[in-house]
Every structure is written in structure tokens, then in C-alpha cells.
Design an enzyme around this catalytic site. Sequence first.
Site, PDB file in Angstrom:
ATOM      1  CG  ASP A  67      -0.301  -0.452   2.498  1.00  7.47           C
ATOM      2  OD1 ASP A  67       0.936  -0.329   2.619  1.00  7.47           O
ATOM      3  OD2 ASP A  67      -1.016  -0.925   3.392  1.00  7.47           O
ATOM      4  CG  HIS A 138      -5.442  -2.468   8.848  1.00  6.26           C
ATOM      5  ND1 HIS A 138      -5.484  -1.106   9.052  1.00  6.26           N
ATOM      6  CD2 HIS A 138      -4.170  -2.831   9.135  1.00  6.26           C
ATOM      7  CE1 HIS A 138      -4.292  -0.690   9.429  1.00  6.26           C
ATOM      8  NE2 HIS A 138      -3.479  -1.716   9.499  1.00  6.26           N
ATOM      9  CD  GLU A 143      -8.318   0.882   7.931  1.00  6.66           C
ATOM     10  OE1 GLU A 143      -8.118  -0.119   8.640  1.00  6.66           O
ATOM     11  OE2 GLU A 143      -7.801   1.991   8.155  1.00  6.66           O
TER      12      GLU A 143
HETATM   13  P1  PGA Z   1       2.457  -1.982  13.009  1.00  2.99           P
HETATM   14  O1  PGA Z   1       1.358  -1.921  11.834  1.00  2.99           O
HETATM   15  O2  PGA Z   1       3.451  -3.017  12.581  1.00  2.99           O
HETATM   16  O3  PGA Z   1       3.033  -0.607  13.025  1.00  2.99           O
HETATM   17  O4  PGA Z   1       1.731  -2.376  14.249  1.00  2.99           O
HETATM   18  C1  PGA Z   1       0.775  -3.086  11.366  1.00  2.99           C
HETATM   19  C2  PGA Z   1      -0.314  -2.757  10.366  1.00  2.99           C
HETATM   20  O5  PGA Z   1      -1.036  -1.767  10.554  1.00  2.99           O
HETATM   21  O6  PGA Z   1      -0.468  -3.508   9.396  1.00  2.99           O
END
Ligand code: PGA
Length: 259
Positions: A67, A138, A143
Site C-alpha cells: 500500500d 486490517h 479496513e
Molecule cells: P504496526 O502496523 O506493525 O506498526 O503495528 C501493522 C499494520 O497496521 O499492518
Amino acid sequence: MKVLIHQTRETATECVAGLIVDRIARDPDVVLGLATGGTMEAVYDDLIARYRATGVSFAQAQSFNLDEYIGLTPDHPCSYWAYMREKFFHHVDFMPGRTHLPRGDAADPVVEAARYEAAIVAAGDIGLQLLGLGANGHIGFNEPTSSLSSLTRIKTLTQSTRDANARYFTSDDDVPRLAITMGIGTIMRAQDIVLLAFGANKSRIVAQMIEGPVSAACPASILQMHRNVTVVLDEEAASALALRDYYELVHPRVAAPAS
Ligand code: PGA
């Protein structure tokens, strides 16, 4: 689903880096699906260390990231382009033009999302997809309530995701509201998927993902429908699993490494 519960973040990270390196050894021209976020930083550090120590090579591989924020140029310090360059690509030997992310600054993000999806298909789809897990369930920026068969497209970020990512921006208002993300259907076409999650704040959603119903309310729960998923956790992230004893029975050496 293979659920590997490690005693520490460090061994969980080593496990994931090891799975990637093993795949490259077997399949040097693998198409890697890559992720950003805090959890992945240690994975990239470990891969860079292995590249330097063992000469594992990414020269024949290519990568597609999950993304990118809409509105940020690849040069913007908070873009995922910048994250990947700084934390990984600049330190290993991918060939120029073989590392792909969506362009957040595309004139028409709808066209850009379709182009990105088509590029993944043209590459033969993802061989090994690396995933983090949002505290809201997500994967990528899919989401809650995302279509479980969605393709690469524009998504509006939830407030909880914007809050979680605000630490990377100067002010909360600077966090973009939209992103281009691989769809859940795109991710599900990957041959193999490895998801890494750490920490007590992920324990509830990890349990929903592995043991809850398959539901768009927890997009990661769709991974229950994939044939080759490995979920790598530390003790804290595993702490709400009802069937933890079973996972440790199946993979005892992970739970209690030989001393
Ligand atoms: P994080 O994010 O590794 O910063 O917890 C994970 C995500 O949102 O996919």
C-alpha cells in the site's frame, strides 16, 4: 493456519526473516509481497544483516508493497516509498525497477490502482506475501468491512489507523485520509502468506483472526480460507488465544527452544 508462538519478538522476527531467506534460496526469482509498519522494521534489519553476512541475494527477486498513502510523492519522508528505500531497498541488491509500490501522487489514483493490480497479475502474482496486522484487523489498508474479494483500490483510512500512524507525521492532521492498497482478493492469490504480530495490544485481534468467524469485521480472518498461511507471534500477541495449548503441541520446539 500454522501458528508459531515465540517467546520473544527477537526469535519471532528471526523466524520470519528465515522464512523469506529460505524461500529466496529455493526460488531466487520469487515475487515478494512486502509490508511496512513498526513490526516490519526488525524483519528488514534482520534481512539486511543476513544479506551482509551470508550473501543471500535479492537480485533475481522482485517485490510489490501492499500500500501507499494517496497524496504523498515517493520522495515524501512519510511515504512508504521512503520507508522501503531507507529501511530495506538501499541496503540490499534488488535490481532497479524490480521493487514496486503504488504511486500515491498519481494524477488519477483509480487508474493507478488498476495499473498496480495488473502489474501484480503480469508478474504472476505474489509468491510469498509478508503481512503485519492492524489493531483493528486490517491487512494492507483493507479496513474493517472491506470486501473480502476486493482488488487493489482506494480505501479511506479509519480514525484508529490514522491515530496509530500519526507517530510518523509531524501533526495528526498531516496523516493522509486515503490510501491505495492491494485488495484482500489480491493478497489471497499469494502462494504463501506469512503474518507477523507482536505485543499485548494485538492479542484480541490475533484471537479474532485465528479463532473468530470469517468476517469483513476482521479482514485478517479471511486468512483462515488460505491454504498456506504461517502466523508468527510473540507470547503477548498470543495471550488471548483459546487454543494456544494446541498450537504449542503442534509446534513444541517454537514454544520451548532447546537450551
Ligand atoms: P504496526 O502496523 O506493525 O506498526 O503495528 C501493522 C499494520 O497496521 O499492518
